[in-house]
Scaffold this motif. Structure first.
Motif, PDB file in Angstrom:
ATOM      1  N   ARG A  11       1.059  -1.491   0.312  1.00 38.88           N
ATOM      2  CA  ARG A  11       0.326   0.300  -0.031  1.00 38.88           C
ATOM      3  C   ARG A  11       0.940   0.934   0.001  1.00 38.88           C
ATOM      4  NH1 ARG A  11      -5.170   0.138   2.000  1.00 38.88           N
ATOM      5  NH2 ARG A  11      -5.156   2.260   0.451  1.00 38.88           N
ATOM      6  N   LEU A  12       2.170   1.272   1.027  1.00 40.42           N
ATOM      7  CA  LEU A  12       2.594   2.855   0.363  1.00 40.42           C
ATOM      8  C   LEU A  12       3.407   2.335  -0.552  1.00 40.42           C
ATOM      9  CD1 LEU A  12       2.846   1.748   4.897  1.00 40.42           C
ATOM     10  CD2 LEU A  12       2.174   3.989   3.756  1.00 40.42           C
ATOM     11  N   LEU A  13       3.612   1.697  -1.289  1.00 30.71           N
ATOM     12  CA  LEU A  13       4.093   1.752  -2.158  1.00 30.71           C
ATOM     13  C   LEU A  13       3.803   1.249  -3.202  1.00 30.71           C
ATOM     14  CD1 LEU A  13       7.164  -1.629  -1.851  1.00 30.71           C
ATOM     15  CD2 LEU A  13       7.470   1.013  -1.699  1.00 30.71           C
ATOM     16  N   GLY A  14       2.225   2.072  -3.220  1.00 30.22           N
ATOM     17  CA  GLY A  14       2.258   3.283  -4.138  1.00 30.22           C
ATOM     18  C   GLY A  14       0.010   1.647  -4.498  1.00 30.22           C
ATOM     19  N   CYS A  15       0.350   0.998  -3.822  1.00 28.85           N
ATOM     20  CA  CYS A  15      -0.913   0.223  -4.672  1.00 28.85           C
ATOM     21  C   CYS A  15      -2.381   0.457  -3.793  1.00 28.85           C
ATOM     22  CB  CYS A  15      -1.022  -1.211  -4.492  1.00 28.85           C
ATOM     23  SG  CYS A  15       0.578  -2.264  -5.307  1.00 28.85           S
ATOM     24  N   SER A  16      -3.302   0.920  -4.370  1.00 33.73           N
ATOM     25  CA  SER A  16      -4.420   1.104  -3.634  1.00 33.73           C
ATOM     26  C   SER A  16      -4.779  -0.775  -3.039  1.00 33.73           C
ATOM     27  CB  SER A  16      -5.492   1.141  -4.901  1.00 33.73           C
ATOM     28  OG  SER A  16      -5.733  -0.402  -5.628  1.00 33.73           O
ATOM     29  N   ALA A  17      -6.336  -0.737  -1.950  1.00 29.64           N
ATOM     30  CA  ALA A  17      -6.113  -1.944  -1.596  1.00 29.64           C
ATOM     31  C   ALA A  17      -6.785  -3.265  -2.043  1.00 29.64           C
ATOM     32  CB  ALA A  17      -8.183  -1.826  -0.631  1.00 29.64           C
ATOM     33  N   PHE A  18      -7.458  -3.286  -3.423  1.00 20.41           N
ATOM     34  CA  PHE A  18      -7.360  -3.649  -4.572  1.00 20.41           C
ATOM     35  C   PHE A  18      -6.317  -4.440  -5.017  1.00 20.41           C
ATOM     36  CE2 PHE A  18     -11.965  -2.953  -4.683  1.00 20.41           C
ATOM     37  CZ  PHE A  18     -12.558  -4.478  -4.515  1.00 20.41           C
ATOM     38  N   GLY A  19      -4.537  -3.293  -5.445  1.00 20.43           N
ATOM     39  CA  GLY A  19      -3.692  -3.779  -5.944  1.00 20.43           C
ATOM     40  C   GLY A  19      -3.045  -4.117  -5.086  1.00 20.43           C
ATOM     41  N   GLY A  20      -3.020  -4.128  -4.121  1.00 13.39           N
ATOM     42  CA  GLY A  20      -2.403  -4.676  -2.898  1.00 13.39           C
ATOM     43  C   GLY A  20      -3.255  -5.944  -3.221  1.00 13.39           C
ATOM     44  N   PHE A  21      -3.768  -6.837  -3.383  1.00 19.09           N
ATOM     45  CA  PHE A  21      -4.463  -7.877  -2.623  1.00 19.09           C
ATOM     46  C   PHE A  21      -4.068  -8.359  -4.373  1.00 19.09           C
ATOM     47  CE2 PHE A  21      -8.572 -11.069  -3.542  1.00 19.09           C
ATOM     48  CZ  PHE A  21      -7.656 -11.565  -2.637  1.00 19.09           C
ATOM     49  N   ILE A  22      -3.592  -7.914  -6.199  1.00 18.92           N
ATOM     50  CA  ILE A  22      -4.022  -8.647  -6.944  1.00 18.92           C
ATOM     51  C   ILE A  22      -2.606  -8.638  -7.277  1.00 18.92           C
ATOM     52  CG2 ILE A  22      -3.598  -8.469  -9.090  1.00 18.92           C
ATOM     53  CD1 ILE A  22      -6.582  -6.911  -8.681  1.00 18.92           C
ATOM     54  N   HIS A  23      -1.437  -8.206  -6.668  1.00 16.62           N
ATOM     55  CA  HIS A  23      -0.093  -7.728  -7.055  1.00 16.62           C
ATOM     56  C   HIS A  23       0.886  -8.294  -5.846  1.00 16.62           C
ATOM     57  CE1 HIS A  23       0.013  -5.482 -10.465  1.00 16.62           C
ATOM     58  NE2 HIS A  23      -1.002  -4.389 -10.040  1.00 16.62           N
ATOM     59  N   VAL A  24       0.199  -8.176  -4.514  1.00 16.06           N
ATOM     60  CA  VAL A  24       0.673  -9.028  -3.538  1.00 16.06           C
ATOM     61  C   VAL A  24       0.362 -10.667  -2.685  1.00 16.06           C
ATOM     62  CG1 VAL A  24       1.888  -8.651  -1.101  1.00 16.06           C
ATOM     63  CG2 VAL A  24       2.593  -7.039  -3.462  1.00 16.06           C
ATOM     64  N   THR A  25      -1.186 -10.213  -2.520  1.00 18.55           N
ATOM     65  CA  THR A  25      -2.177 -11.096  -1.375  1.00 18.55           C
ATOM     66  C   THR A  25      -1.655 -12.686  -2.277  1.00 18.55           C
ATOM     67  OG1 THR A  25      -2.701  -9.528  -0.470  1.00 18.55           O
ATOM     68  CG2 THR A  25      -3.323 -11.658   0.133  1.00 18.55           C
ATOM     69  N   LEU A  26      -2.666 -12.182  -3.517  1.00 22.41           N
ATOM     70  CA  LEU A  26      -3.258 -13.296  -4.246  1.00 22.41           C
ATOM     71  C   LEU A  26      -1.961 -14.112  -4.783  1.00 22.41           C
ATOM     72  CD1 LEU A  26      -5.759 -12.281  -6.711  1.00 22.41           C
ATOM     73  CD2 LEU A  26      -5.926 -14.091  -5.253  1.00 22.41           C
ATOM     74  N   PRO A  27      -0.523 -13.757  -5.284  1.00 25.04           N
ATOM     75  CA  PRO A  27       0.700 -14.690  -5.711  1.00 25.04           C
ATOM     76  C   PRO A  27       0.966 -15.794  -4.248  1.00 25.04           C
ATOM     77  CG  PRO A  27       1.010 -12.045  -6.547  1.00 25.04           C
ATOM     78  CD  PRO A  27      -0.400 -12.264  -6.039  1.00 25.04           C
ATOM     79  N   LEU A  28       1.011 -14.563  -3.292  1.00 22.25           N
ATOM     80  CA  LEU A  28       1.455 -15.569  -2.668  1.00 22.25           C
ATOM     81  C   LEU A  28       0.822 -16.630  -1.607  1.00 22.25           C
ATOM     82  CD1 LEU A  28       2.872 -12.126   0.236  1.00 22.25           C
ATOM     83  CD2 LEU A  28       4.736 -13.702  -1.439  1.00 22.25           C
ATOM     84  N   ALA A  29      -0.704 -16.494  -2.082  1.00 18.84           N
ATOM     85  CA  ALA A  29      -1.802 -17.300  -1.550  1.00 18.84           C
ATOM     86  C   ALA A  29      -1.472 -17.963  -2.702  1.00 18.84           C
ATOM     87  CB  ALA A  29      -2.562 -16.976  -1.727  1.00 18.84           C
ATOM     88  N   LYS A  30      -0.672 -18.063  -4.141  1.00 15.70           N
ATOM     89  CA  LYS A  30      -1.298 -18.768  -4.884  1.00 15.70           C
ATOM     90  C   LYS A  30      -1.138 -20.871  -4.621  1.00 15.70           C
ATOM     91  CE  LYS A  30       2.042 -19.440  -8.046  1.00 15.70           C
ATOM     92  NZ  LYS A  30       3.489 -19.498  -8.853  1.00 15.70           N
ATOM     93  N   ARG A  31      -0.103 -21.034  -3.524  1.00 15.40           N
ATOM     94  CA  ARG A  31      -0.430 -22.224  -3.791  1.00 15.40           C
ATOM     95  C   ARG A  31      -1.545 -22.428  -2.892  1.00 15.40           C
ATOM     96  NH1 ARG A  31       4.715 -24.052   0.042  1.00 15.40           N
ATOM     97  NH2 ARG A  31       3.331 -25.760   0.822  1.00 15.40           N
ATOM     98  N   GLY A  32      -1.763 -22.192  -1.852  1.00 13.63           N
ATOM     99  CA  GLY A  32      -2.991 -22.469  -0.933  1.00 13.63           C
ATOM    100  C   GLY A  32      -4.089 -22.312  -2.181  1.00 13.63           C
ATOM    101  N   ILE A  33      -4.095 -21.349  -3.036  1.00 16.64           N
ATOM    102  CA  ILE A  33      -6.023 -20.865  -3.698  1.00 16.64           C
ATOM    103  C   ILE A  33      -5.507 -22.466  -4.879  1.00 16.64           C
ATOM    104  CG2 ILE A  33      -6.191 -19.971  -5.205  1.00 16.64           C
ATOM    105  CD1 ILE A  33      -5.574 -17.205  -4.188  1.00 16.64           C
TER     106      ILE A  33
END
Lengths: 374, 261
Positions: B165-187
C-alpha cells in the motif's frame, strides 16, 4: 514536513496519544521506547494504515488524516522487512516505482545511484530474495523503500535481527542516506544505542505517550519524567525533600543523604522530589589529588559493596557512609584496571551538582512514584 | 535411549502400515471383478460417458463458483474485524458437519420459499437439472474452500500488504499484486481439493437433482444405481474411473505444492 496534532489511536485496550510532533525537512527523528509502548501503532496511524480516533496528520502542509496510505508518499521499512518472496531482487526494488508509474529514465538513474549507495550491484540479479543474507535483505528493502522518492521514510526496528557488525554498517549507511538524499526519517526502536547514535532529534515513548521530545543530550542527561529516567537506565535515583532554596536558585536537598542540586521554577522548601545522576557521571575522587570547585559539593565517603563486570565497563556499587544509600559508579575497564578496586575498599565519590537532575514529586512527570515498574 | 527410539518409531509406523494395507486391500479387491475388455465395453455405453461428462462439467462449474465466492469471503474472515464475526465463521462451517443428505433437504425446502418459487418461475428449477447438481455440489464444497483459503490468507504476512500500500498500491492493487501471488499455492490446492470433493459428491446431489440416467446421474450416483441392481461390472468400472480421477487429483495437488515450495 510532518506535523501531528493531538493524535489519538486505539488498538484493543491499548491507547496511543495524544501525540503532538513537528518534524522538519531532511531531519532524522528516533522514537525510543520499550516493547509494547505503542511505537508501531504510532507509525501505522501516521501512515494511514489505522484510522486515528482523533487528531490530525499533516504532510507538507496538507492534511492527510483521511487520505489513503498510497497517496501519502511515505515509505515503510518494517521490522521483518516484508520483502515479496514471489518477486526477484530487481522486481522487489522496482515494485514501488512500477506501481506509481514513475518515469522510466528517472527511475533507472535513481536505481543506479541507489545500487551504488547501498552496494547492491552484486545481488540485483539474484532470483530469490529468500536466499539473501540478513544484511542484503535490509539493503534491498531500503532500496525498495527509497526508489519511489518518498516524502518520508518510516523505519520500525529494522535492525533488530542483525548481528552487531552488520547493524553498525547499516546504521552508518542510514545516516548517509539521510544526509545525501535528504530523506526525512522517522525511526522507532527500543535499542537505546541505536536511537542515540542516529537521532539528531529524539523522542521517548512510554505507555502510548511521547514523554519527552528533544535533543539527544537533553534526553540523556535531563529526563523529563521519572519513567524516562528509569527507561534510560538511570540507576541512581533518590527520594529527596527540599530543605532550602538558596539565593542563587539552587537547592539544598535532604532525606537519606544531603545533596546540593540545580534549581527549577516553582521549587519550594518542603517539596518532595526525585533526584538522579547517571552512573558514568559519578566522579571518584583520587586520594591526595587536588579537586576543582565543582567537585567540592556532594562529596561522600563510601565503601565498595559490589562490583559488576559488563563487556567494556565495570559498575562499582558503593554504599555511602552514614546512610543506606548505594550509588552505582560506572568505570571503563581500563580505569578499573588502573584503580584496582575490590569489595570492601573505601573511596570518596562526588555526585557532581551539574550532572544531577531533579523532578518534583507533584509534577505529572512523577508517574507512579519511585518504584513504579516500567 | 536408542531402543526407546525404535519402540517409538514402530508405535508410530505400525498404524500407518496397517492403514496403507487396508486401502490397498480396498482398491486391490476390485481386480477380482475388473477386466480391461469389460471396462472398455462399459465405457462405450452412452449413459456412462454422460455420467463422466456431467461429473466433470458440474464439478468444474460448482468448484469454480465456490472458490470464486470463497476467496473474498476467506480473506474477509482472515483480515477484517466485523460484528458477529465468530458467529459468521461458525455458521459458514455448517455444511462441513451436516450430512450431505440433510444439506440436500435444506436446499429442496428452500426452493419452497418465496425466493425459491420466484427462481423456479423464471426457469431455475432444481430437480433433474444441471443447475440442481451444481447448486448441491456448491453447497457441499464451498465451506471446505472457505476454510482452506482462510488458513492460506492467514499465512500471508499482513505487513507485506501494508508495504505494498505504501509503495503505491490501492487495497485492490495490494490484493492482486501481493496477496494473491503469495497465496497462490493455497489457492491452487483449494481449487483442486474442492473440485475433487465436488466430483465425489453424492448425497446432496441425489436429494436435489435426482439420478436420471443421461441427465443428472453423476459418477457417484451411477455407482449407487449400478450396485442397487447388482450390476457389478458397471459399478466396478465407475469405481475405477473415480479412483483414477482421485489419484490424478491427489498427485496434482502434491506436484503443485512441491513445485511452489
Amino acid at each position: 514536513m510532518i506535523r501531528i496534532d493531538k493524535l489519538i489511536a486505539q488498538r484493543g485496550d491499548f491507547s496511543l496519544g495524544p501525540i503532538d510532533l513537528d518534524l522538519g525537512n531532511s531531519s532524522y527523528l528516533t522514537v525510543l521506547g520499550p516493547s509494547g509502548s505503542g511505537k508501531t501503532l504510532f507509525l501505522e496511524t501516521c501512515m494511514g494504515l489505522i484510522a486515528p480516533k482523533s487528531g490530525r496528520v499533516w504532510l507538507d502542509g496538507q492534511d492527510v488524516t483521511r487520505i489513503a496510505p498510497e497517496q501519502r508518499h511515505i515509505s515503510y521499512l518494517p521490522q521483518d522487512l516484508a520483502l515479496f518472496p514471489h518477486l526477484d531482487v530487481r522486481e522487489n526494488i522496482l515494485f514501488g516505482a512500477k506501481r506509481r508509474q514513475l518515469d522510466k529514465d528517472l527511475t533507472g538513474s535513481r536505481l543506479v545511484s541507489l545500487l551504488d549507495l547501498l552496494d547492491l550491484h552484486g545481488i540485483i540479479d539474484r532470483k530469490e530474495v529468500g536466499t539473501l543474507s540478513g544484511g542484503e535483505k535490509q539493503r534491498v528493502a531500503l532500496a525498495r523503500a527509497l526508489l519511489p522518492k518518498p516524502r518520508l521514510l518510516f523505519l520500525d526496528e529494522p535492525f533488530s535481527a542483525l548481528d552487531a557488525k552488520i547493524k553498525r554498517q547499516l546504521q552508518i549507511k542510514l545516516r548517509e542516506i539521510n544526509q545525501q538524499l535528504g530523506v526525512t526519517i522517522l525511526h522507532v526502536t527500543h535499542d537505546q544505542e541505536e536511537a542515540f547514535m542516529l537521532g539528531e532529534q529524539m523522542a521517548v515513548m512510554i505507555r502510548g505517550q511521547l514523554r519527552q521530545l528533544g535533543a539527544r543530550d537533553d534526553i540523556y542527561y535531563r529526563p523529563a519524567t521519572l519513567d524516562v529516567a528509569r527507561f534510560l537506565r538511570n540507576q541512581n535515583i533518590f527520594d529527596m525533600t527540599i530543605e532550602e532554596v538558596l539565593p542563587d536558585g539552587s537547592l539544598q536537598l535532604g532525606q537519606a543523604i544531603r545533596l546540593s542540586a540545580p534549581g527549577y521554577a516553582g521549587a519550594e522548601k518542603g517539596q518532595r522530589l526525585a533526584a538522579g545522576i547517571r552512573s558514568e557521571e559519578v566522579v571518584i575522587i583520587r586520594p591526595n589529588k587536588p579537586i576543582g570547585p565543582e567537585l567540592q559539593a556532594n562529596l561522600f565517603e563510601a565503601a565498595v559493596s559490589d562490583i559488576l563486570a559488563f563487556g567494556g565497563t565495570h559498575t562499582l556499587c558503593v554504599k555511602l557512609n552514614g546512610s543506606d544509600v548505594t550509588v552505582d559508579v560506572e568505570l571503563p575497564n581500563c580505569a578499573m584496571r588502573d584503580l584496582g578496586y575490590a569489595i570492601g575498599d573505601t573511596l570518596r565519590v562526588c555526585l557532581r551538582k551539574r550532572s544531577l537532575w531533579t523532578l518534583p514529586r507533584d509534577n505529572a512527570a512523577f508517574k507512579g512514584g519511585l518504584d513504579d515498574p516500567l | 535411549m536408542p531402543q526407546r527410539d525404535t519402540v517409538f518409531k514402530i508405535t508410530m509406523l505400525l498404524p500407518l502400515i496397517i492403514l496403507t494395507s487396508y486401502f490397498l486391500l480396498l482398491v486391490g479387491s476390485q481386480s477380482a471383478f475388473f477386466s480391461l475388455s469389460g471396462f472398455i465395453e462399459q465405457l462405450s455405453q452412452s449413459d456412462i460417458r454422460s455420467a463422466i461428462t456431467l461429473s466433470l462439467v458440474a464439478a468444474t462449474l460448482s468448484s469454480g463458483v465456490a472458490v470464486g465466492v470463497a476467496i473474498p469471503s476467506a480473506y474477509a474472515l482472515a483480515r477484517f474485524d466485523f460484528p458477529c464475526k465468530r458467529l459468521v465463521d461458525t455458521f459458514i462451517d455448517l455444511p462441513m458437519v451436516l450430512t450431505p443428505i440433510a444439506l440436500g433437504t435444506l436446499i429442496l425446502m428452500s426452493w419452497n420459499t418465496a425466493i425459491g418459487r420466484t427462481l423456479s418461475s423464471i426457469g431455475l428449477t432444481l430437480p433433474f437439472t444441471l443447475a440442481g447438481v451444481i447448486l448441491a455440489q456448491f453447497t457441499v464444497v464451498v465451506a471446505i474452500s472457505v476454510r482452506m483459503l482462510k488458513a492460506t490468507f492467514e499465512q500471508v504476512n499482513p505487513r507485506q500488504e501494508q508495504v505494498a500500500r505504501l509503495l503505491g498500491c490501492s487495497a485492490f492493487g495490494g490484493f492482486i499484486h501481493v496477496t494473491l501471488p503469495l497465496a497462490k499455492r493455497g489457492i491452487l490446492a483449494a481449487i483442486i481439493l474442492t473440485w475433487a470433493r465436488a466430483v465425489g459428491e453424492f448425497g446432496a446431489t441425489v436429494m436435489v437433482a435426482g439420478t436420471a440416467k443421461g441427465q443428472t446421474a453423476t459418477l457417484p450416483s451411477s455407482i449407487y444405481l449400478a450396485m442397487s441392481v447388482a450390476d457389478l461390472p458397471r459399478a466396478v468400472t465407475l469405481v475405477v474411473i473415480l479412483i483414477g480421477i482421485s489419484l490424478l487429483v491427489l498427485f496434482g495437488v502434491r506436484m503443485v505444492l512441491e513445485r511452489n515450495r
